[in-house]
Design an enzyme around this catalytic site. Sequence first.
Site, mmCIF file in Angstrom:
data_model
loop_
_atom_site.group_PDB
_atom_site.id
_atom_site.type_symbol
_atom_site.label_atom_id
_atom_site.label_comp_id
_atom_site.label_asym_id
_atom_site.label_seq_id
_atom_site.Cartn_x
_atom_site.Cartn_y
_atom_site.Cartn_z
ATOM 1 N N LYS A 219 3.351 2.614 0.729
ATOM 2 C CA LYS A 219 3.446 1.904 1.997
ATOM 3 C C LYS A 219 3.525 0.410 1.722
ATOM 4 O O LYS A 219 3.163 -0.071 0.652
ATOM 5 C CB LYS A 219 2.221 2.192 2.880
ATOM 6 N N HIS A 220 4.004 -0.319 2.713
ATOM 7 C CA HIS A 220 4.101 -1.763 2.562
ATOM 8 C C HIS A 220 2.703 -2.377 2.493
ATOM 9 O O HIS A 220 1.776 -1.930 3.168
ATOM 10 C CB HIS A 220 4.866 -2.381 3.731
#
Length: 585
Positions: A219-220
């Site tokens: 995920k970012h």
Amino acid sequence: RMDQALLLIRNELPAPGLNLTARSGSCHQCLYQFLAFVPPSNESLRKPGTASVMVDTQHPLTLLLNSSMGDRDLCKIQYHFGEFGNYSLVVKTLTTSTQTVSCDLIINEGPISSYLPILFAFLVYMGILVILSAGRLLMKIDPVRNWVYKKLNPRATDRMINSELGSPNTTDSVNCDPTPQSWSTGSQRRLRSLDTFRGLSLVIMVFVNYGGGKYWFFKHESWNGKLHFPSALFSRFVFIMGTSIALALGSMLRWGSSKWKVLRKILWRSFVLILLGIIVVNPNYCLGPLSWDNLRIPGVLQRLGFTYLVVAALELLFTRADSGTWEGQFPALQDILPYWPQWIFILVLETIWLCLTFLLPVPDCPRGYLGPGGIGDFGKYPNCTGGAAGYIDRLLLGEKHMYQHPSSGVTYQSTMPYDPEGILGTINSIVMAFLGLQAGKITLFYKDQPKQIMSRFIIWGIVMGIISAILTKCSKEEGFIPINKNLWSISYVTTMSCFAFILLLLIYYLVDVKKWWSGAPFLYPGMNSILVYIGHQVFANYFPFKWKMQDSQSHAEHLTQNLTATTLWVIISYILYRRRIFWKI
């Protein structure tokens, strides 16, 4: 639930009771967040007070227990809980005379190993690789190879691939010079390393966009810091787009196209990319039918389109159809010095970014603020997410026309809309593409000199790395300008460019110099990048790319679904490659 553990608190202390708060290790300078009130023990029944909470397992947590009267902190515990684990926190006094409080964390039921599915998937794909490698060995046997070639008939495919714009050829077919340069000997050949680089970035991007198995490291990053896979993907795409611009424009001009004709093509490509981003690939569709009231204006394709427009026009203005050796001073800098006006333009753009970021007054926010807002910075600036970048977008675009669920919302609990593809960050994406453009110029000016190309890639990578080290002080949070993908900070650009130059060097060496690797399977999606990107977004919720899961709280099921969907797009791109179908804008 996935990425959670159960914590049972047993309070053996008398009144007034306890407050349990927590702070995530990924949340920089954050306020402690209330988790539960733990009632006091019942001395008459000798029954402790109990409470149960779900705690996050993605990052280490700091637990703080204090009296509900707020008069003192009893204990602080730092611990990284395991997924689906069952824990007890026992709070009691060691001796009645000293009233010393102890907090003991006990594992009732051990967590599961949530990373085993990744290991299993790795082994499966390694097995497929072994099978394919064995197939390549069989192809070296003449009867087998002749039979396969006769069935597949790939001759026309190679001709069409090599005619595509975007990579330098080892033959300049329009060169009228009776004494052609040494690079014009041999057959035409597309630089497969560029398509492989693009395809590698695209395949990982598709996997991450589909969910990445719901693992936190796919995920970012919530704000500053660690370079997860997603943080590097879009930047690599921008970088290789810049590289392709140098090669494509040089190719078109060598084939006799006028600059006005090339400019019209640049404008058309930019318009189509921006239109596709707004109309087709728009995340605000999840809010209902698309309308102007909630239309997200910025986006990935929009930024690619505008960045392409600026960098391509800038290169067209100064590029030459003849990319021969520069006759001026310092021939070692022939890929830089003739283009000094471009560098001045980029430096002016970067100066504008620095001035707006650090000098623009933002209401109710400190000047030069780069933080996430919310509970970050101890909750002092809850509505200042992104500082000047967020303010400019809200002022010019309006909150409803921005991305509504920024990555800072989960960890930092920020409530302000913030768009990671906003206006101010586009300046630095132009800088990123320009650095990729420089890589393209290197391959043009040193066409038949792989050692020169690789040495310059190394030098550029080192220079970018040194600049990043200075800007960040080699720190996640304490540098002059932290690495931040949401802001597209200049330190993020230099760091990603450093990695991009090194990665391109490795792929170029393996694929085009030594030819130890054909670039497969990443070569195929790299040659149909727009189709794969738009297709994976449009069909994301359709079978066979997505199906109803038996256990939606299982990393294994999510990983299986996401890898299957990603692999399908690789297969689709391979089929299109074999059928000579390449979607170009």
